[in-house]
Design a protein around this motif. Structure first.
Motif, mmCIF file in Angstrom:
data_model
loop_
_atom_site.group_PDB
_atom_site.id
_atom_site.type_symbol
_atom_site.label_atom_id
_atom_site.label_comp_id
_atom_site.label_asym_id
_atom_site.label_seq_id
_atom_site.Cartn_x
_atom_site.Cartn_y
_atom_site.Cartn_z
ATOM 1 N N TYR A 6 41.500 33.852 24.209
ATOM 2 C CA TYR A 6 42.067 33.158 25.367
ATOM 3 C C TYR A 6 42.720 34.171 26.294
ATOM 4 C CZ TYR A 6 45.564 30.355 27.914
ATOM 5 O OH TYR A 6 46.339 29.765 28.876
ATOM 6 N N ALA A 7 42.502 33.965 27.587
ATOM 7 C CA ALA A 7 43.184 34.808 28.573
ATOM 8 C C ALA A 7 43.591 33.935 29.749
ATOM 9 C CB ALA A 7 42.266 35.927 29.052
ATOM 10 N N SER A 8 44.682 34.316 30.379
ATOM 11 C CA SER A 8 45.194 33.546 31.512
ATOM 12 C C SER A 8 45.533 34.493 32.653
ATOM 13 C CB SER A 8 46.428 32.753 31.068
ATOM 14 O OG SER A 8 46.817 31.873 32.090
ATOM 15 N N PRO A 9 44.485 35.030 33.315
ATOM 16 C CA PRO A 9 44.720 36.030 34.368
ATOM 17 C C PRO A 9 45.387 35.417 35.594
ATOM 18 C CG PRO A 9 42.419 35.367 34.323
ATOM 19 C CD PRO A 9 43.063 34.707 33.146
ATOM 20 N N LYS A 10 46.027 36.301 36.387
ATOM 21 C CA LYS A 10 46.748 35.839 37.585
ATOM 22 C C LYS A 10 45.921 36.003 38.857
ATOM 23 C CE LYS A 10 51.093 35.052 35.984
ATOM 24 N NZ LYS A 10 50.790 35.007 34.548
ATOM 25 N N THR A 11 44.831 36.792 38.779
ATOM 26 C CA THR A 11 44.020 37.010 39.982
ATOM 27 C C THR A 11 42.557 36.687 39.697
ATOM 28 O OG1 THR A 11 43.441 39.298 39.492
ATOM 29 C CG2 THR A 11 45.523 38.935 40.665
ATOM 30 N N LEU A 12 41.845 36.353 40.764
ATOM 31 C CA LEU A 12 40.418 36.042 40.645
ATOM 32 C C LEU A 12 39.650 37.257 40.118
ATOM 33 C CD1 LEU A 12 38.070 34.080 41.196
ATOM 34 C CD2 LEU A 12 38.009 34.950 43.548
ATOM 35 N N LYS A 13 40.018 38.438 40.609
ATOM 36 C CA LYS A 13 39.318 39.656 40.205
ATOM 37 C C LYS A 13 39.410 39.857 38.685
ATOM 38 C CE LYS A 13 38.934 44.482 41.421
ATOM 39 N NZ LYS A 13 39.689 45.672 41.738
ATOM 40 N N GLU A 14 40.641 39.676 38.158
ATOM 41 C CA GLU A 14 40.808 39.823 36.701
ATOM 42 C C GLU A 14 39.997 38.767 35.957
ATOM 43 O OE1 GLU A 14 45.161 40.541 35.410
ATOM 44 O OE2 GLU A 14 45.291 39.736 37.457
ATOM 45 N N ALA A 15 40.006 37.535 36.477
ATOM 46 C CA ALA A 15 39.287 36.452 35.798
ATOM 47 C C ALA A 15 37.796 36.747 35.741
ATOM 48 C CB ALA A 15 39.531 35.126 36.523
ATOM 49 N N LEU A 16 37.238 37.218 36.865
ATOM 50 C CA LEU A 16 35.799 37.493 36.908
ATOM 51 C C LEU A 16 35.426 38.602 35.929
ATOM 52 C CD1 LEU A 16 35.341 37.236 40.777
ATOM 53 C CD2 LEU A 16 34.322 35.706 39.065
ATOM 54 N N ALA A 17 36.334 39.576 35.770
ATOM 55 C CA ALA A 17 36.051 40.685 34.850
ATOM 56 C C ALA A 17 36.035 40.216 33.401
ATOM 57 C CB ALA A 17 37.093 41.787 35.048
ATOM 58 N N LEU A 18 36.631 39.058 33.127
ATOM 59 C CA LEU A 18 36.702 38.561 31.747
ATOM 60 C C LEU A 18 35.513 37.660 31.391
ATOM 61 C CD1 LEU A 18 40.508 37.772 31.726
ATOM 62 C CD2 LEU A 18 39.373 39.464 30.283
ATOM 63 N N LEU A 19 34.673 37.324 32.381
ATOM 64 C CA LEU A 19 33.502 36.500 32.099
ATOM 65 C C LEU A 19 32.358 37.388 31.608
ATOM 66 C CD1 LEU A 19 33.616 34.066 35.160
ATOM 67 C CD2 LEU A 19 34.593 33.758 32.884
ATOM 68 N N GLY A 20 31.309 36.766 31.103
ATOM 69 C CA GLY A 20 30.196 37.547 30.570
ATOM 70 C C GLY A 20 28.884 37.167 31.215
ATOM 71 N N GLY A 21 27.807 37.770 30.708
ATOM 72 C CA GLY A 21 26.486 37.521 31.281
ATOM 73 C C GLY A 21 25.822 36.269 30.744
ATOM 74 N N GLY A 22 26.364 35.719 29.642
ATOM 75 C CA GLY A 22 25.757 34.521 29.051
ATOM 76 C C GLY A 22 26.774 33.401 28.933
ATOM 77 N N TRP A 23 26.287 32.158 28.839
ATOM 78 C CA TRP A 23 27.208 31.016 28.787
ATOM 79 C C TRP A 23 28.056 31.021 27.521
ATOM 80 C CZ3 TRP A 23 28.114 28.860 33.165
ATOM 81 C CH2 TRP A 23 27.107 28.733 34.130
ATOM 82 N N SER A 24 27.553 31.644 26.435
ATOM 83 C CA SER A 24 28.349 31.618 25.201
ATOM 84 C C SER A 24 29.416 32.718 25.189
ATOM 85 C CB SER A 24 27.431 31.748 23.985
ATOM 86 O OG SER A 24 26.759 32.990 24.057
ATOM 87 N N ASP A 25 29.367 33.631 26.158
ATOM 88 C CA ASP A 25 30.352 34.718 26.189
ATOM 89 C C ASP A 25 31.735 34.188 26.573
ATOM 90 O OD1 ASP A 25 28.465 36.603 25.528
ATOM 91 O OD2 ASP A 25 27.939 37.028 27.613
#
Lengths: 325, 182
Positions: A6-25
């Protein structure tokens, strides 16, 4: 529910960096009213959940040069109570009112409404968007009372979005951000009828976040009418959203979009054609409603939805034009 | 079991700010008090309240954000505790039915009105209704019957005691304006 990071970033940039290339990531968590149930049922079991509720830039509803900007994190309740939206886009206000649970309106977000997964019970039981089991087409041969009456298949679920039909009728633009930049999609093109269970029902990639929606300023009279089985919290049986550009008391051009009748919000050119050039009366609105469902192809258990959809179109047209029944 | 399976796999670099999937210490502010508890990210606020904090007023019924039995207030707004991750509830004011049902030994006007109107049968949905009714009256102090019906649209009672519940909420509205427990 399977374990996840679980992560709760404060900025969009940080949030996007925490996503992955697949839906299960990774999965994006906003109001949670859909994702948490999907995870409990293990229809989705992401390795990571990224809470975006602390990202200030995704919040709020405001007037812009182009129209009204609705941030992805605006709650359904904020949409319902917003005076700017009520003044220009009653089609959205009424769609919000249709979400008839104060709890869901307080929790659920605008972006989440657009990205929520279908409510098809075969999908929710893990059989996929185009559910088959032991050679059987589960929707065609099973209980399909809440499924589609439009579309050529193979998808037969109905789009669950409450705001989708109104946004399509109003010509809204949906903004998406990914680590490599942003893009904008017409609301009408955001919703997709997938050809296989591996494809998503919206134009969203695993590394993208829906950030905001721009509803262009318009003089079009607009309305939404929703038919539910009960007054309290329930999914719509059918809805219609309309936007009418008037010339005096005559409809110069119309957008008529049905909801909960197809895998996407369903644009009815037939209904628009039927009402264009005419004044809205109970008779012309009824004729447009009939035109809207002329091409309906109901399944074994949902022919009842055809008449409901026609009535929704009639009543939405009359509401938009301010004509009393 | 093959030894390789017992060895710790090489950990991929976890980005900053990423917690879990194991238990994480959190502090939740519940009924005005900070409470320290250890939760996995996947645990819901409802399960943490009931199973770890001994606050069993909120009930687990549908567990899918539909029935309202788990209703709690988050920053004064009514929400479904079954559909909130506990880890996500940090930094917010959480009020459960235990937080307001009794004040100075006296029942809250909503609770008293439920008693007066026999507004339950089995009673399992009642705490959720009481929380939803309090939230509703806090923002609609002078409601009509229809507004009460709409305002409690997110709670289900399978015994069908809606009429008594709505009458109770209307009575509570009058009592609360009388200032007995505003």
């Amino acid at each position: 529910m399977q374990p996840f990071e679980y992560a709760s970033p404060k900025t969009l940039k940080e949030a996007l960096a925490l996503l992955g290339g697949g839906w299960s990531d990774a999965a994006v968590l906003a109001g949670g009213t859909d994702l948490i149930s999907l995870m409990k049922d293990e229809v989705m079991s992401p390795k990571r959940v990224v809470n975006i509720k602390e990202i200030a830039e995704l919040k709020g509803i405001s007037k812009t040069a182009a129209g009204i900007r609705i941030g992805a994190l605006a709650t359904v309740d904020e949409v319902l109570s917003n005076p700017l939206i009520r003044a220009s886009f009653p089609a959205l206000t009424e769609a919000a009112r249709g979400v008839a649970s104060p709890q869901i309106r307080n929790m659920g977000t605008f972006g989440g409404d657009l990205c929520q997964r279908p409510r098809c019970w075969y999908f929710r039981a893990g059989f996929g968007l185009i559910p088959r089991h032991e050679g059987k087409d589960l929707v065609a041969e099973g209980d399909n009372r809440y499924h589609a009456i439009f579309g050529n298949g193979p998808a037969r679920f109905v789009s669950a979005s409450s705001f989708g039909p109104a946004l399509v009728a109003l010509g809204a633009k949906i903004k998406l951000a990914s680590p490599s930049g942003t893009r904008e999609v017409d609301a009408e093109k955001f919703f997709l009828a997938p050809s296989s269970s591996d494809v998503r029902e919206v134009d969203l990639k695993p590394n993208e976040i829906l950030t905001e929606v721009i509803v262009p300023a318009t003089a079009a009279k607009n309305a939404t009418y929703e038919v539910r089985q009960k007054d309290a919290l329930d999914w719509p049986l059918a809805t219609a959203s309309v936007a009418l550009t008037m010339k005096g008391s005559t409809v110069a051009s119309a957008r008529v979009v049905l909801g909960h009748v197809a895998p996407t919000p369903w644009v009815s050119a037939e209904a628009a054609k039927a009402i264009e050039g005419k004044a809205v009366t109970a008779e012309t609105a009824e004729a447009a409603g009939k035109a809207a469902v002329a091409a309906a192809r109901p399944l074994s258990m949902n022919a009842y939805k055809v008449q409901i959809a026609a009535a929704a179109v009639k009543r939405a047209l009359m509401a938009a034009a301010g004509v009393k029944a | 079991m093959a030894p390789a399976l017992l060895e710790q796999p090489a950990q991929a670099q976890t980005p900053a700010g990423v917690l879990g999937p194991g238990a994480v210490p959190v502090t939740l502010t519940i009924n005005g008090k900070p409470m320290k508890v250890s939760v996995e990210p996947r645990e819901t606020l409802l399960d943490v309240l009931r199973n770890k904090l001994d606050l069993t007023g909120a009930k687990r019924v549908c567990d899918r954000g539909t029935c309202g039995a788990c209703s709690v207030l988050v920053n004064g707004k009514v929400m479904y505790a079954c559909t909130i991750l506990a880890i996500d509830a940090q930094g917010k004011q959480i009020t459960t039915v235990e937080g307001f049902a009794l004040s100075g030994g006296r029942p809250h006007p909503v609770v008293q009105a439920f008693v007066n109107h026999d507004a339950q049968q089995c009673g399992y949905c009642t705490p959720g209704f009481v929380v939803a009714a309090k939230a509703f009256l806090d923002s609609n102090p002078n409601p009509t019957y229809e507004q009460v019906k709409d305002g409690l649209g997110g709670n289900l009672c399978r015994c069908g005691t809606y009429i008594g519940i709505r009458q109770a909420v209307l009575e509570a509205a009058k009592t609360m304006k009388g200032g007995s427990n505003a």
